[in-house]
Scaffold this motif. Structure first.
Motif, short mmCIF file in Angstrom:
data_model
loop_
_atom_site.label_atom_id
_atom_site.label_comp_id
_atom_site.label_asym_id
_atom_site.label_seq_id
_atom_site.Cartn_x
_atom_site.Cartn_y
_atom_site.Cartn_z
N THR A 34 -0.99 -4.65 -5.55
CA THR A 34 0.31 -4.01 -5.33
C THR A 34 1.48 -4.86 -5.83
O THR A 34 2.63 -4.43 -5.73
N ARG A 80 1.93 2.40 1.75
CA ARG A 80 0.98 1.31 1.54
C ARG A 80 -0.30 1.81 0.87
O ARG A 80 -0.81 1.17 -0.06
N ASP A 95 0.45 2.70 -2.65
CA ASP A 95 0.70 1.46 -3.39
C ASP A 95 -0.61 0.82 -3.85
O ASP A 95 -0.73 0.38 -5.00
N ILE A 96 -1.60 0.79 -2.97
CA ILE A 96 -2.89 0.19 -3.32
C ILE A 96 -3.65 1.08 -4.30
O ILE A 96 -4.08 0.63 -5.38
N ASN A 122 -0.50 2.78 -7.38
CA ASN A 122 0.34 1.81 -8.09
C ASN A 122 -0.47 0.61 -8.57
O ASN A 122 -0.13 0.00 -9.59
N GLY A 123 -1.54 0.27 -7.86
CA GLY A 123 -2.41 -0.81 -8.32
C GLY A 123 -2.97 -0.50 -9.70
O GLY A 123 -3.04 -1.38 -10.57
#
Length: 239
Positions: free
Chosen positions: A55, A100, A103-104, A107-108
């Motif tokens: 992230t 969260r 994001d993992i 977006n990772g």
């Protein structure tokens, strides 16, 4: 030796599907860099470990720059790090938890692609494999952030495939069913049993069964595949 002389990065590679894939890549001749927050048990000989937070884009810059400095290039990126995080529906999930999980899972992958594309372009191409899920294809009640993020990974993979096909970069998504991993072991046994019950093969898949599919997508054997979805789910999405 289907990955001889290939340089591969595997995120979430310390356990589960990522670990099985990293080990198989190494067996098939690749130089493998596992990127994860931590590692509980030693990795196989010859597999490098780098502490990494998917992230954090700066962490991605350091990871890719370090691999290029040590090995000269990146041929394969397996964007595998992910989390279920919550089984809550949209109206009850904490917005911060939603962020969260996205994001993992999403977006990772985004940060990883951003960092490896210039390197792969410079070296004439490469293969990116992103882990989605059966729930990136089929619907599921609750599990709101996970299903949304995994569906987005599916679409992102097609965008990457079409955007960089001219650079010799292929991108495909893999869609596992319910697999016998530490993440599944940690969830409610009733949830697992319910999913197994509606899976036509009536069993959990193994990490190695998924790794075999990732190996195919990473290797030159899949050279005419990009923007595709490889589903390994015991028949779940065939219904």
């Amino acid at each position: 030796m289907r990955l001889t002389d290939k340089i591969a990065i595997v995120t979430g590679g310390a356990r589960g599907i990522g670990r099985a894939t990293a080990e198989l890549f190494a067996e098939e001749g690749a130089t493998v860099v596992v990127a994860d927050l931590s590692v509980d048990t030693p990795l196989a000989d010859g597999i490098e470990f780098v502490e990494h937070d998917v992230t954090d884009e700066e962490s991605w810059r350091r990871l890719v720059a370090g691999v290029v400095e040590r090995h000269g290039r990146v041929d394969v990126l397996f964007n595998n790090a992910g989390t279920v995080g919550s089984y809550e529906p949209i109206d009850t999930i904490d917005p911060e938890l939603w962020k969260r999980i996205v994001d993992i899972n999403l977006n990772g992958c985004f940060y990883g692609v951003r960092q490896v594309v210039p390197v792969m372009r410079e070296n004439g191409g490469g293969s990116i494999v992103n882990t989605s899920s059966i729930w990136g294809i089929a619907g599921a009640a609750g599990v709101s952030a996970y299903t949304a993020s995994k569906a987005a990974v599916r679409s992102l993979s097609k965008n990457v495939a079409l955007s960089y096909v001219g650079d010799g970069i292929r991108c495909n998504s893999i869609h596992p069913g319910i697999i016998d991993t530490p993440m599944i072991e940690a969830q409610d046994a009733g949830v697992t049993a319910g999913i197994v019950d509606i899976t036509p093969m009536k069993r959990l898949g193994t990490p190695r069964e998924i790794a075999n599919g990732v190996l195919f997508l990473a290797s030159d054997e899949s050279s005419y595949m990009t923007g595709a979805e490889l589903v390994i789910d015991g028949g779940y999405t065939a219904q």
